[in-house]
Scaffold this motif. Sequence first.
Motif, PDB file in Angstrom:
ATOM      1  N   MET A 168       0.828  -1.209   0.000  1.00 27.67           N
ATOM      2  CA  MET A 168       0.000   0.000   0.000  1.00 27.67           C
ATOM      3  C   MET A 168       0.862   1.260   0.000  1.00 27.67           C
ATOM      4  N   LEU A 169       2.072   1.157   0.584  1.00 26.18           N
ATOM      5  CA  LEU A 169       2.960   2.320   0.566  1.00 26.18           C
ATOM      6  C   LEU A 169       3.681   2.404  -0.777  1.00 26.18           C
ATOM      7  N   GLN A 201       9.093   1.678  10.189  1.00 28.01           N
ATOM      8  CA  GLN A 201       7.960   2.385   9.603  1.00 28.01           C
ATOM      9  C   GLN A 201       7.725   3.726  10.310  1.00 28.01           C
ATOM     10  N   LEU A 205       8.118   7.436   8.487  1.00 26.62           N
ATOM     11  CA  LEU A 205       7.022   8.399   8.415  1.00 26.62           C
ATOM     12  C   LEU A 205       7.331   9.647   9.245  1.00 26.62           C
ATOM     13  N   GLU A 248       7.197  13.119   7.500  1.00 24.41           N
ATOM     14  CA  GLU A 248       6.094  13.973   7.903  1.00 24.41           C
ATOM     15  C   GLU A 248       6.552  15.199   8.669  1.00 24.41           C
ATOM     16  N   MET A 308      -2.150  11.430   1.483  1.00 19.31           N
ATOM     17  CA  MET A 308      -1.255  10.390   1.992  1.00 19.31           C
ATOM     18  C   MET A 308       0.151  10.675   1.446  1.00 19.31           C
ATOM     19  N   ARG A 316      -1.437   4.995  -4.394  1.00 20.35           N
ATOM     20  CA  ARG A 316      -1.956   3.681  -4.795  1.00 20.35           C
ATOM     21  C   ARG A 316      -3.383   3.437  -4.341  1.00 20.35           C
ATOM     22  N   PRO A 355      -0.641   9.519   8.225  1.00 17.96           N
ATOM     23  CA  PRO A 355      -0.392   8.361   7.361  1.00 17.96           C
ATOM     24  C   PRO A 355      -0.273   7.059   8.146  1.00 17.96           C
ATOM     25  N   MET A 356       0.286   7.131   9.386  1.00 18.47           N
ATOM     26  CA  MET A 356       0.388   5.949  10.240  1.00 18.47           C
ATOM     27  C   MET A 356      -0.986   5.320  10.467  1.00 18.47           C
ATOM     28  N   ILE A 391      -2.054   3.271   7.554  1.00 24.06           N
ATOM     29  CA  ILE A 391      -1.366   1.978   7.560  1.00 24.06           C
ATOM     30  C   ILE A 391      -2.003   1.027   8.567  1.00 24.06           C
ATOM     31  N   GLU A 410      -5.301  -0.182   7.195  1.00 19.35           N
ATOM     32  CA  GLU A 410      -5.093  -1.105   6.080  1.00 19.35           C
ATOM     33  C   GLU A 410      -4.614  -2.457   6.576  1.00 19.35           C
ATOM     34  N   GLN A 411      -3.739  -2.432   7.602  1.00 18.48           N
ATOM     35  CA  GLN A 411      -3.233  -3.704   8.123  1.00 18.48           C
ATOM     36  C   GLN A 411      -4.334  -4.504   8.801  1.00 18.48           C
TER      37      GLN A 411
END
Lengths: 199, 199
Positions: free
Chosen positions: A1-2, A25, A29, A33, B61, B69, B87-88, B91, B94-95
Amino acid sequence: MLSPLISELIDALRILPGVGPKSAQRMALHLLERQRPGGLRLTKALESALHRVEHCRDCRMLTEQAVCRLCQDGSRDDGALCVVESPMDVIALEQSGCFRGRYFVLLGRLSPLDGIGPQELGLPQLISRLRDQPSITELIIATNATVEGEATAHYLREATRALPLTVSRIGHGVPMGGELEFVDGNTLTHALSGRRPVP
Amino acid sequence: MLSPLISELIDALRILPGVGPKSAQRMALHLLERQRPGGLRLTKALESALHRVEHCRDCRMLTEQAVCRLCQDGSRDDGALCVVESPMDVIALEQSGCFRGRYFVLLGRLSPLDGIGPQELGLPQLISRLRDQPSITELIIATNATVEGEATAHYLREATRALPLTVSRIGHGVPMGGELEFVDGNTLTHALSGRRPVP
């Protein structure tokens, strides 16, 4: 996804010791960021250090100078030379402030299976330094208290037997603040056999 | 005692989250002693990411592409839009695999004292997206359960009142696997007021 560049940055951060997928991760970020200036500074610092830091000609400590600060320092005691496995050990000893002599960094320990012999540890260089500098009267072997560290210490003791030197090994035993109850048997054996008369 | 380039590398590593002086030292020496190829890879990855990663035009994002994506993915549900702070959070969601809709990243939370208002959080962009895309029927506010996160959620609720949308806030209460005994009073209050009939 990233996106690919972010994934690659996360993967690359994982080479740092103690950094798993989750911290990598978070680091990536955080840099992207909130810390871009800090990230650029890190890029530059890393690039310069990787390109220019080599080993000191005399003691093999990491430095970008031909001869490191500790070897250049005229106020230190030329009579004692302390042999350690890694630059981290030099830092630990310096931070304790207990030693004012010179160092020699092996950058490893004897490990024949990994192809690390006396040559790789710079022992020929160390021996010729001990021979050429008669000012050195004591050699302190401060390799780790592991099997390889002990083997390296033993090898070093034998290799320097012909030289007019006092050779010593740092003390092993119960760490300060440690309680006998929680110390392993091997350490206790060393502590007992290394006992000293109380004056 | 360390040379300037090494000291600068150690200082620069400390900008990473969770890295103190001791870990920074360990990381710097590890890179210089044992991981130079990995260090070079990290330099390159960091440089590319810092220079090329920006924000997705649609959802904000982090990505080096114009549109990320997740926004490009045609298989996702256009009906639901989830608003998160960082953004974290994308993630993490999504996870968990629990959400198949679209996202909008605020890149912060309302914090007037720090000069962070609706403009900085891209709220005008979000509102016009909600207005222009009638396919979006549900707005899920997933800001953090902190004071600022709640204030941001409240602001967002008010700002979208005129739009024909179902607006929801993610559930708050006892985390799964959590025991009542160890959960704080504020969470219990939310858990109780957010109770649902058992069918």
